[in-house]
Write an enzyme that holds these catalytic residues in place. Structure first.
Site, PDB file in Angstrom:
ATOM      1  N   TYR A 166      -2.345  -5.643  -4.157  1.00 35.61           N
ATOM      2  CA  TYR A 166      -1.487  -4.600  -3.573  1.00 35.61           C
ATOM      3  C   TYR A 166      -0.291  -4.288  -4.489  1.00 35.61           C
ATOM      4  CZ  TYR A 166       1.333  -2.276   0.044  1.00 35.61           C
ATOM      5  OH  TYR A 166       2.094  -1.372   0.765  1.00 35.61           O
TER       6      TYR A 166
ATOM      7  N   LYS B 222       0.648  -0.775  -6.383  1.00 36.81           N
ATOM      8  CA  LYS B 222       1.900  -0.049  -6.132  1.00 36.81           C
ATOM      9  C   LYS B 222       2.733   0.083  -7.419  1.00 36.81           C
ATOM     10  CE  LYS B 222       1.150   0.788  -1.790  1.00 36.81           C
ATOM     11  NZ  LYS B 222       1.008   2.171  -1.283  1.00 36.81           N
TER      12      LYS B 222
HETATM   13  P1  NAP Z   1      -1.282   2.044   8.321  1.00 35.65           P
HETATM   14  O1  NAP Z   1      -0.619   2.278   9.625  1.00 35.65           O
HETATM   15  O2  NAP Z   1      -2.294   0.969   8.187  1.00 35.65           O
HETATM   16  O3  NAP Z   1      -1.874   3.446   7.820  1.00 35.65           O
HETATM   17  C1  NAP Z   1      -2.661   3.529   6.687  1.00 35.65           C
HETATM   18  C2  NAP Z   1      -3.255   4.911   6.635  1.00 35.65           C
HETATM   19  O4  NAP Z   1      -4.023   5.020   5.432  1.00 35.65           O
HETATM   20  C3  NAP Z   1      -4.192   5.218   7.794  1.00 35.65           C
HETATM   21  O5  NAP Z   1      -3.944   6.530   8.259  1.00 35.65           O
HETATM   22  C4  NAP Z   1      -5.580   5.147   7.147  1.00 35.65           C
HETATM   23  O6  NAP Z   1      -6.519   6.049   7.720  1.00 35.65           O
HETATM   24  C5  NAP Z   1      -5.277   5.609   5.752  1.00 35.65           C
HETATM   25  N1  NAP Z   1      -6.300   5.212   4.799  1.00 35.65           N
HETATM   26  C6  NAP Z   1      -6.664   3.962   4.424  1.00 35.65           C
HETATM   27  N2  NAP Z   1      -7.670   4.017   3.522  1.00 35.65           N
HETATM   28  C7  NAP Z   1      -7.934   5.337   3.335  1.00 35.65           C
HETATM   29  C8  NAP Z   1      -8.862   6.044   2.526  1.00 35.65           C
HETATM   30  N3  NAP Z   1      -9.721   5.404   1.717  1.00 35.65           N
HETATM   31  N4  NAP Z   1      -8.867   7.398   2.577  1.00 35.65           N
HETATM   32  C9  NAP Z   1      -7.988   8.066   3.377  1.00 35.65           C
HETATM   33  N5  NAP Z   1      -7.098   7.448   4.175  1.00 35.65           N
HETATM   34  C10 NAP Z   1      -7.081   6.097   4.150  1.00 35.65           C
HETATM   35  O7  NAP Z   1      -0.201   1.683   7.213  1.00 35.65           O
HETATM   36  P2  NAP Z   1       1.262   2.225   6.892  1.00 35.65           P
HETATM   37  O8  NAP Z   1       2.167   1.071   6.953  1.00 35.65           O
HETATM   38  O9  NAP Z   1       1.564   3.457   7.635  1.00 35.65           O
HETATM   39  O10 NAP Z   1       1.060   2.540   5.329  1.00 35.65           O
HETATM   40  C11 NAP Z   1       1.170   3.839   4.777  1.00 35.65           C
HETATM   41  C12 NAP Z   1       1.520   3.710   3.311  1.00 35.65           C
HETATM   42  O11 NAP Z   1       2.788   3.061   3.185  1.00 35.65           O
HETATM   43  C13 NAP Z   1       0.534   2.844   2.508  1.00 35.65           C
HETATM   44  O12 NAP Z   1       0.353   3.381   1.234  1.00 35.65           O
HETATM   45  C14 NAP Z   1       1.254   1.516   2.423  1.00 35.65           C
HETATM   46  O13 NAP Z   1       0.834   0.773   1.309  1.00 35.65           O
HETATM   47  C15 NAP Z   1       2.689   1.982   2.287  1.00 35.65           C
HETATM   48  N6  NAP Z   1       3.669   0.956   2.599  1.00 35.65           N
HETATM   49  C16 NAP Z   1       3.730   0.388   3.843  1.00 35.65           C
HETATM   50  C17 NAP Z   1       4.671  -0.603   4.099  1.00 35.65           C
HETATM   51  C18 NAP Z   1       4.803  -1.274   5.444  1.00 35.65           C
HETATM   52  O14 NAP Z   1       5.547  -2.253   5.541  1.00 35.65           O
HETATM   53  N7  NAP Z   1       4.141  -0.790   6.493  1.00 35.65           N
HETATM   54  C19 NAP Z   1       5.532  -1.007   3.085  1.00 35.65           C
HETATM   55  C20 NAP Z   1       5.450  -0.413   1.831  1.00 35.65           C
HETATM   56  C21 NAP Z   1       4.513   0.574   1.609  1.00 35.65           C
HETATM   57  P3  NAP Z   1      -7.666   5.601   8.792  1.00 35.65           P
HETATM   58  O15 NAP Z   1      -6.977   4.674   9.755  1.00 35.65           O
HETATM   59  O16 NAP Z   1      -8.083   6.901   9.377  1.00 35.65           O
HETATM   60  O17 NAP Z   1      -8.750   4.916   8.025  1.00 35.65           O
END
Ligand code: NAP
Length: 250
Positions: A158, A162
């Site tokens: 991961y 990133k």
């Molecule tokens: P999340 O709730 O798990 O959402 C992830 C989203 O990505 C879901 O809508 C999922 O769609 C979609 N996704 C996954 N694989 C995909 C693919 N191959 N094609 C298209 N869509 C895909 O996670 P989140 O926390 O909101 O994360 C969103 C972004 O923020 C990510 O890039 C994550 O790395 C980043 N981020 C999150 C955090 C944190 O603490 N939460 C921190 C830093 C960065 P489906 O469910 O429809 O498959």
């Protein structure tokens, strides 16, 4: 006062079936942007995002595509071109985790995370750049992570994905500035979404004391940062990485 977005702006938000992607979609829509809500598996979640946009008086559509697949991504952009004539804003948000210590991590877990987070971001950026270059205007915001800056124990795949997104952001910013396209990143810290739920206790124990605000962030607090970078209000900003992490990397 310059409006945040030009009249008729269309945005694509990848991974907008929940979490940060949904918050970005709702925030953009609240500023009059027509939002295309991408999802991979969770159709109901994407429909919920769209319903919330429409019930607040906004405009949008949903579209399925696995961004890790070049073919699928190209198909999605062809459909967008046909239905909307292109996009001016891309929020490259979709991402996954598959945590584990490096010594025990199988190739599959490493590859899947790189394929979705980094290669998927590239696939969408490449298609968006082609659309935006024709119009000589556009803005891409990539959702990175503080792990791409500091590294993170148990997340070699991961963090590498990133860190790659940050390098990709800076490269594209330099490459396309002369075509009127800005490319920036937001690096969130720990944000309350489904992604951190399974390991929330561990993250809380290991990292809460490192966050000056002593709380995890909300998806909306990332969405406002991403929307600012995407907007006309960030017109002189490109290649930037804006942290939204409660001061964790200050
Ligand atoms: P999340 O709730 O798990 O959402 C992830 C989203 O990505 C879901 O809508 C999922 O769609 C979609 N996704 C996954 N694989 C995909 C693919 N191959 N094609 C298209 N869509 C895909 O996670 P989140 O926390 O909101 O994360 C969103 C972004 O923020 C990510 O890039 C994550 O790395 C980043 N981020 C999150 C955090 C944190 O603490 N939460 C921190 C830093 C960065 P489906 O469910 O429809 O498959």
């Amino acid at each position: 006062m310059i409006p945040m977005f030009d009249e008729g702006t269309v945005a694509l938000v990848t991974g907008a079936s929940g979490g940060i992607g949904r918050a970005c979609a709702l925030e953009l829509a609240s500023h009059g942007v027509t939002v295309i809500v991408n999802y991979c598996h969770n159709r109901d979640g994407a429909a919920e995002t769209l319903n919330r946009i429409l019930s607040a008086g906004g405009r949008g559509a949903i579209i399925q595509a696995d961004i890790a697949s070049e073919e699928d991504t190209e198909r999605m952009f062809r459909k967008i071109q046909a239905a909307f004539g292109g996009i001016r804003v891309l929020i490259n948000n979709a991402g996954i985790i598959k945590d584990g210590y490096a010594m025990m991590m199988p190739d599959d877990a490493f590859r899947q995370v790189i394929d979705t987070n980094l290669t998927g971001t590239f696939h969408c950026a490449r298609e968006a750049l082609r659309m935006m270059a024709a119009a000589e205007k556009g803005s891409i915001v990539n959702i990175a992570s503080t792990t791409g800056i500091t590294g993170s124990v148990g997340q070699v795949n991961y963090s590498a994905s990133k860190g790659g997104i940050i390098a990709l952001t800076k490269t594209l910013a330099r490459e396309y500035a002369n075509r009127g396209i800005r490319v920036n990143a937001v690096a969130p810290g720990y944000i309350e979404t489904d992604m951190i739920q399974a390991n929330r206790g561990i993250y809380e124990k290991q990292y809460m004391h490192m966050i000056p605000f002593r709380r995890f962030g909300q998806p909306e607090e990332v969405a406002t940062a991403a929307t600012f970078l995407a907007s006309n209000h960030a017109s002189y900003i490109t290649g930037a990485v804006l942290t939204a992490d409660g001061g964790m990397t200050a």
